[in-house]
Design a protein around this motif. Structure first.
Motif, PDB file in Angstrom:
ATOM      1  N   ASN B  88      38.451  28.458  36.191  1.00 23.50           N
ATOM      2  CA  ASN B  88      37.025  28.207  35.936  1.00 23.50           C
ATOM      3  C   ASN B  88      36.349  29.410  35.284  1.00 23.50           C
ATOM      4  O   ASN B  88      35.478  29.267  34.429  1.00 23.50           O
ATOM      5  CB  ASN B  88      36.304  27.844  37.236  1.00 23.50           C
ATOM      6  N   TRP B  89      36.769  30.612  35.707  1.00 24.16           N
ATOM      7  CA  TRP B  89      36.165  31.825  35.153  1.00 24.16           C
ATOM      8  C   TRP B  89      36.597  32.043  33.711  1.00 24.16           C
ATOM      9  O   TRP B  89      35.809  32.508  32.883  1.00 24.16           O
ATOM     10  CB  TRP B  89      36.536  33.035  36.006  1.00 24.16           C
ATOM     11  N   ALA B  90      37.840  31.683  33.411  1.00 22.77           N
ATOM     12  CA  ALA B  90      38.328  31.834  32.036  1.00 22.77           C
ATOM     13  C   ALA B  90      37.595  30.849  31.122  1.00 22.77           C
ATOM     14  O   ALA B  90      37.233  31.194  29.993  1.00 22.77           O
ATOM     15  CB  ALA B  90      39.836  31.615  31.980  1.00 22.77           C
ATOM     16  N   ASP B  91      37.357  29.622  31.604  1.00 23.93           N
ATOM     17  CA  ASP B  91      36.586  28.647  30.827  1.00 23.93           C
ATOM     18  C   ASP B  91      35.179  29.189  30.550  1.00 23.93           C
ATOM     19  O   ASP B  91      34.676  29.094  29.437  1.00 23.93           O
ATOM     20  CB  ASP B  91      36.446  27.321  31.596  1.00 23.93           C
ATOM     21  N   ALA B  92      34.560  29.749  31.594  1.00 26.36           N
ATOM     22  CA  ALA B  92      33.198  30.268  31.436  1.00 26.36           C
ATOM     23  C   ALA B  92      33.182  31.426  30.436  1.00 26.36           C
ATOM     24  O   ALA B  92      32.260  31.541  29.625  1.00 26.36           O
ATOM     25  CB  ALA B  92      32.652  30.721  32.791  1.00 26.36           C
ATOM     26  N   GLU B  99      34.741  32.612  22.097  1.00 26.83           N
ATOM     27  CA  GLU B  99      36.039  33.075  21.592  1.00 26.83           C
ATOM     28  C   GLU B  99      37.132  32.547  22.515  1.00 26.83           C
ATOM     29  O   GLU B  99      36.845  32.067  23.606  1.00 26.83           O
ATOM     30  CB  GLU B  99      36.093  34.610  21.570  1.00 26.83           C
ATOM     31  N   SER B 100      38.394  32.674  22.100  1.00 22.47           N
ATOM     32  CA  SER B 100      39.486  32.248  22.966  1.00 22.47           C
ATOM     33  C   SER B 100      39.650  33.244  24.111  1.00 22.47           C
ATOM     34  O   SER B 100      39.446  34.450  23.945  1.00 22.47           O
ATOM     35  CB  SER B 100      40.788  32.135  22.171  1.00 22.47           C
ATOM     36  N   ALA B 101      39.984  32.726  25.291  1.00 20.63           N
ATOM     37  CA  ALA B 101      40.175  33.585  26.463  1.00 20.63           C
ATOM     38  C   ALA B 101      41.653  33.586  26.838  1.00 20.63           C
ATOM     39  O   ALA B 101      42.349  32.576  26.649  1.00 20.63           O
ATOM     40  CB  ALA B 101      39.328  33.082  27.627  1.00 20.63           C
ATOM     41  N   TRP B 102      42.125  34.723  27.350  1.00 22.91           N
ATOM     42  CA  TRP B 102      43.544  34.918  27.620  1.00 22.91           C
ATOM     43  C   TRP B 102      43.731  35.621  28.958  1.00 22.91           C
ATOM     44  O   TRP B 102      42.962  36.519  29.300  1.00 22.91           O
ATOM     45  CB  TRP B 102      44.169  35.812  26.541  1.00 22.91           C
ATOM     46  N   ALA B 238      33.928  38.415  33.989  1.00 24.80           N
ATOM     47  CA  ALA B 238      34.966  37.436  34.339  1.00 24.80           C
ATOM     48  C   ALA B 238      36.036  38.091  35.205  1.00 24.80           C
ATOM     49  O   ALA B 238      36.469  37.521  36.216  1.00 24.80           O
ATOM     50  CB  ALA B 238      35.579  36.851  33.066  1.00 24.80           C
ATOM     51  N   ALA B 239      36.446  39.315  34.838  1.00 26.05           N
ATOM     52  CA  ALA B 239      37.486  40.020  35.608  1.00 26.05           C
ATOM     53  C   ALA B 239      37.002  40.287  37.030  1.00 26.05           C
ATOM     54  O   ALA B 239      37.742  40.101  38.000  1.00 26.05           O
ATOM     55  CB  ALA B 239      37.853  41.332  34.910  1.00 26.05           C
ATOM     56  N   ARG B 240      35.757  40.706  37.155  1.00 27.06           N
ATOM     57  CA  ARG B 240      35.212  40.977  38.494  1.00 27.06           C
ATOM     58  C   ARG B 240      35.097  39.697  39.316  1.00 27.06           C
ATOM     59  O   ARG B 240      35.370  39.683  40.509  1.00 27.06           O
ATOM     60  CB  ARG B 240      33.834  41.640  38.374  1.00 27.06           C
ATOM     61  N   ALA B 241      34.699  38.604  38.674  1.00 25.48           N
ATOM     62  CA  ALA B 241      34.556  37.332  39.393  1.00 25.48           C
ATOM     63  C   ALA B 241      35.910  36.869  39.941  1.00 25.48           C
ATOM     64  O   ALA B 241      36.012  36.437  41.090  1.00 25.48           O
ATOM     65  CB  ALA B 241      33.968  36.271  38.464  1.00 25.48           C
ATOM     66  N   ILE B 242      36.969  36.990  39.139  1.00 25.66           N
ATOM     67  CA  ILE B 242      38.300  36.579  39.610  1.00 25.66           C
ATOM     68  C   ILE B 242      38.764  37.525  40.712  1.00 25.66           C
ATOM     69  O   ILE B 242      39.323  37.098  41.726  1.00 25.66           O
ATOM     70  CB  ILE B 242      39.319  36.552  38.443  1.00 25.66           C
ATOM     71  N   THR B 243      38.515  38.809  40.539  1.00 25.99           N
ATOM     72  CA  THR B 243      38.882  39.796  41.558  1.00 25.99           C
ATOM     73  C   THR B 243      38.211  39.463  42.895  1.00 25.99           C
ATOM     74  O   THR B 243      38.845  39.497  43.952  1.00 25.99           O
ATOM     75  CB  THR B 243      38.488  41.212  41.082  1.00 25.99           C
ATOM     76  N   ARG B 244      36.922  39.127  42.828  1.00 31.25           N
ATOM     77  CA  ARG B 244      36.190  38.734  44.050  1.00 31.25           C
ATOM     78  C   ARG B 244      36.827  37.501  44.680  1.00 31.25           C
ATOM     79  O   ARG B 244      37.000  37.411  45.884  1.00 31.25           O
ATOM     80  CB  ARG B 244      34.733  38.408  43.699  1.00 31.25           C
ATOM     81  N   ASP B 245      37.187  36.550  43.836  1.00 31.96           N
ATOM     82  CA  ASP B 245      37.787  35.303  44.305  1.00 31.96           C
ATOM     83  C   ASP B 245      39.123  35.580  45.007  1.00 31.96           C
ATOM     84  O   ASP B 245      39.433  34.998  46.044  1.00 31.96           O
ATOM     85  CB  ASP B 245      37.997  34.382  43.102  1.00 31.96           C
ATOM     86  N   LEU B 246      39.925  36.485  44.433  1.00 33.89           N
ATOM     87  CA  LEU B 246      41.233  36.800  45.018  1.00 33.89           C
ATOM     88  C   LEU B 246      41.096  37.539  46.340  1.00 33.89           C
ATOM     89  O   LEU B 246      42.001  37.497  47.181  1.00 33.89           O
ATOM     90  CB  LEU B 246      42.066  37.647  44.047  1.00 33.89           C
ATOM     91  N   ALA B 247      39.965  38.224  46.543  1.00 34.88           N
ATOM     92  CA  ALA B 247      39.768  38.990  47.779  1.00 34.88           C
ATOM     93  C   ALA B 247      39.429  38.078  48.953  1.00 34.88           C
ATOM     94  O   ALA B 247      39.486  38.489  50.104  1.00 34.88           O
ATOM     95  CB  ALA B 247      38.650  40.013  47.572  1.00 34.88           C
TER      96      ALA B 247
END
Lengths: 488, 248
Positions: B88-92, B99-102, B238-247
């Motif tokens: 979801n974060w990569a889509d956002a 741009e394309s997200a990877w 986006a990186a911080r949001a995923i990091t928060r999610d993984l925590a």
């Protein structure tokens, strides 16, 4: 700079209620979610407390709209379908627990109604199963003394979840045509309550809501913004995926999966085990119909592999395990855990893992699990193509399982058409927001919605026809082995 | 066999004993079972508690295996799990940056692309999941190298364009910059005309398990050769949001 404004959607689901706020580009601005209790009074019974759900919906509305006061152009509703609520017109309180769509207490009742099976098929477009609201209403009126008399006097009202929320939000007793098409009480050709269907189910007309289009201004909330759409969840996903042209098809991959194909302005009565439903109706334009195929077990088979066999520790790991091998090793898994649904409708079937040899490893079984979702989709797509006379050209996929790359590739291989994942995965809430935004002029027309839809990923078929046909033959042989298991 | 360290052997014996049954053990029981004085055991247990391998029940004062030890063997984050948690974060990110997200992880000295979201302009694009990017010539790779405890680069550093950093010394300076800023840029170092930005995704222990970024034409992301910082903040968000999610 013009003041930005937004459209909000309530997604009243089976396990939780959510409110999502979208901007003009269809991007998510805020999300709030609250769960509600699942009540299991007896085996096979599933109930919700409608008052608790209304509390939760008020909560998520406040949470998601906080700080956006005065900037909401419209509110839309999408909801779990078929769940049946009865309430008191005078007090506005539920008179009994809501019976959830999954509840199977009406099984004996549906058997007793078997003489009307053809009537339901032709007029309501639905097979006689426990899901739909009509038999649930009948059961409640039969079981609760005095309820039928009060319903006949119009003192006790019926509604699906959209209706219950619209009553509480706007004070009107109305329902949208897509939700009404799931009751077995509405004639899908006339889009009106049908005397013959009402008589067959013995449901008094006085308790039924007025049927309205899916998108129009129903009323205003106490906060003053218009409530302007209601759609059943799968229909909302069809709309959110912008499947506006005949033949356009979406598939939502969750615990089970639902395929809906837009069939245009004429209802198509299925000869291949699908059901006919209303897709949407915008204002006073003609309704758009859809064929629907439900697959009972898709994502839940992955959970079964995790929880019952312990072969993986998270659902996502199925892909890692499946990729330890190059193919299914000759093994096929037909998850007919509670019989086969569309297009077979065989309640005597039970699950089978076929083609086992000493060569087969857990990796092959993981492959077979993913392929099961793909082949079940293929069977429903074949039925849709045959019924509609349209050929599927691409499949628009959404839901949690679209994160599984191998599954998406397998789907493209098996269906022989490209599989596309859209950028906004919350297609259900988005569909309700789109419909509400159309009704209020926030979006000018459906072309502006199409312009919002973007491909996030596309998988193209990568196997040849010979291999595909050989695999399909094997799958069908495995399906044949599930039949006649339960002795009735 | 060379010389062994007695206290490590004793620590191992304590762990084996605690792992041998569901019961928690007190110092007296451990001392009896191992034939060691309580004083010696206290020192070893204190050390094991500090590193998280052993926990002391606050109510009974007895010892059991610690959560850190239980996670030691399963600390590897499945790449498919990472994709599921990040989707979801990569889509956002793709939606906001247009741009394309990877998303990539390190795999045998290369960046393995584990997730790819198309640029939202409905142009013809091909899904690149499963392909490899060079570590030294991609933003994702620089992030992964900068935070990789093993620092595995494939030498010699292959030049892809005239901007590719092919000198190990210069690469080390670049990685130092990545660590200082917390994000990486790649300015036409892989393909002429293309620019990329990436930031690290960390798991609950703060270990970098992947990198997320965007990639696009230099005239959109860095007109006149200067990166628009707005794009950097999208990537870092986006990186911080995923990091928060993984925590969680």
């Amino acid at each position: 700079m013009p003041r930005p404004d937004y459209v909000a959607a309530i997604d009243q689901g089976t396990t939780s209620s959510r409110c999502i706020v979208f901007d003009q580009a269809g991007h998510i601005v805020s999300v709030a979610q609250r769960e509600h209790r699942q009540i299991f009074p007896r085996p096979g019974w599933v109930e919700h407390d409608a008052a608790e759900i209304w509390q939760a919906v008020q909560g998520v509305l406040a949470d998601a709209l906080g700080g956006l006061d005065g900037q909401i152009a419209a509110l839309g509703i999408t909801n779990q379908r078929e769940t049946t609520v009865l309430w008191d017109r005078a007090t506005g309180q539920p008179v009994c627990p809501a019976i959830v769509w999954q509840d199977t207490r009406t099984a004996p009742l549906t058997h007793a109604l078997a003489e009307h099976e053809q009537l339901f098929k032709e007029k309501a477009g639905l097979p006689l199963t426990t899901y739909f609201s009509g038999p649930k209403i009948r059961w409640l009126l039969d079981e609760h003394p005095g309820l039928r008399e009060r319903a006949e006097r119009g003192e006790v009202l019926f509604g699906t979840m959209d209706s219950w929320l619209l009553w509480n939000l706007t004070g009107r007793h109305i329902t949208d045509v897509t939700n009404a098409s799931r009751t077995m009480l509405m004639n899908i050709h006339t889009l009106a309550w049908d005397e013959e269907l009402l008589a067959a189910l013995d449901v008094p007309r006085a308790m039924l809501p007025e049927i309205r289009p899916s998108a129009e201004i129903y009323g205003r909330t106490r906060g003053g913004f218009p409530v302007a759409s209601a759609l059943g969840d799968q229909q909302a996903a069809l709309f959110g995926q912008t499947c506006f042209a005949p033949g356009e098809t979406k598939s939502t991959y969750g615990s089970g999966s639902f395929l809906l194909m837009n069939t245009g302005h004429e209802p198509v009565v299925s000869k291949h085990g699908l059901l006919t439903t209303v897709g949407y109706q915008i204002g006073d334009t003609p309704a758009t119909y859809a064929l629907e195929g439900a697959i009972a077990v898709t994502g839940s088979l992955v959970q079964w592999l995790r929880d019952n066999l312990g072969l993986i520790s998270s659902a996502a790991e199925i892909e890692t395990l499946a990729k330890t091998v190059d193919d299914n090793g000759g093994c096929y898994f037909v998850p007919a855990f509670s019989g086969l649904f569309a297009p077979h409708w065989r309640s005597d079937a039970r699950g089978v893992i076929a083609g086992l040899t000493g060569f087969v490893t857990k990796g092959h079984i993981a492959r077979a699990v993913l392929e099961a979702t793909a082949w079940q989709t293929r069977e429903v797509v074949d039925a849709m193509n045959a019924d509609s006379g349209l050929d599927l050209t691409t499949l628009r996929a959404d839901g949690g399982m679209t994160a599984n790359n191998l599954l998406m590739q397998t789907l493209a291989d098996v269906l022989a058409v490209p599989v596309i994942r859209p950028m906004v995965s919350e297609t259900t809430a988005l569909g309700a927001a789109y419909a509400a935004g159309l009704a209020t002029g926030y979006w000018p027309d459906i072309d502006s919605l199409r312009a919002n839809w973007h491909k996030a990923a596309e998988w193209r078929p990568a196997i040849d026809e010979t291999a595909r046909e050989q695999e399909y033959r094997n799958w069908k042989k495995a399906v044949a082995r599930t039949l006649d298991w339960v002795e009735q | 066999m060379g010389e062994t360290i007695q206290s490590v052997e004793r620590a191992a014996a304590i762990l084996r004993l605690l792992a041998s049954g569901p019961r928690q053990l007190g110092v007296a029981e451990l001392a009896r079972a191992l034939g060691l004085p309580k004083g010696t055991l206290h020192g070893i247990l204190r050390t094991l508690v500090r590193v998280g391998f052993v926990e002391q029940d606050p109510a009974t004062g007895k010892y059991r295996l610690g959560a850190t030890l239980l996670h030691l063997g399963s600390s590897y984050l499945d790449v498919n799990e990472l994709r599921t948690r990040a989707i979801n974060w990569a889509d956002a990110l793709a939606g906001r940056s247009r741009e394309s997200a990877w998303i990539g992880t390190l795999h045998e000295g290369h960046v393995l692309v584990i997730h790819h979201v198309f640029r939202p302009d409905d142009s013809m694009q091909t899904l690149q999941v499963g392909t490899y990017l060079p570590t030294h010539a991609s933003a994702l790779g620089k992030v992964l190298l900068a935070y990789d405890p093993y620092g595995e680069t494939l030498v010699p550093l292959q030049p892809h364009t005239k901007n590719t950093i092919a000198d190990p010394g210069l690469l080390e300076t670049e990685l130092e910059l990545v660590r200082t800023r917390g994000w990486a840029a790649e300015m036409e170092e892989l393909t002429e005309g293309e620019v990329a930005i990436a930031a690290p995704i960390k798991d609950s222990r703060g270990i970098v398990v992947g990198a997320i970024g965007i990639r696009g034409a230099v005239e959109r992301l860095a007109p006149e050769g200067v990166l628009h910082m707005e794009f950097v903040s999208y990537v870092r968000d986006a990186a911080r949001a995923i990091t928060r999610d993984l925590a969680r």
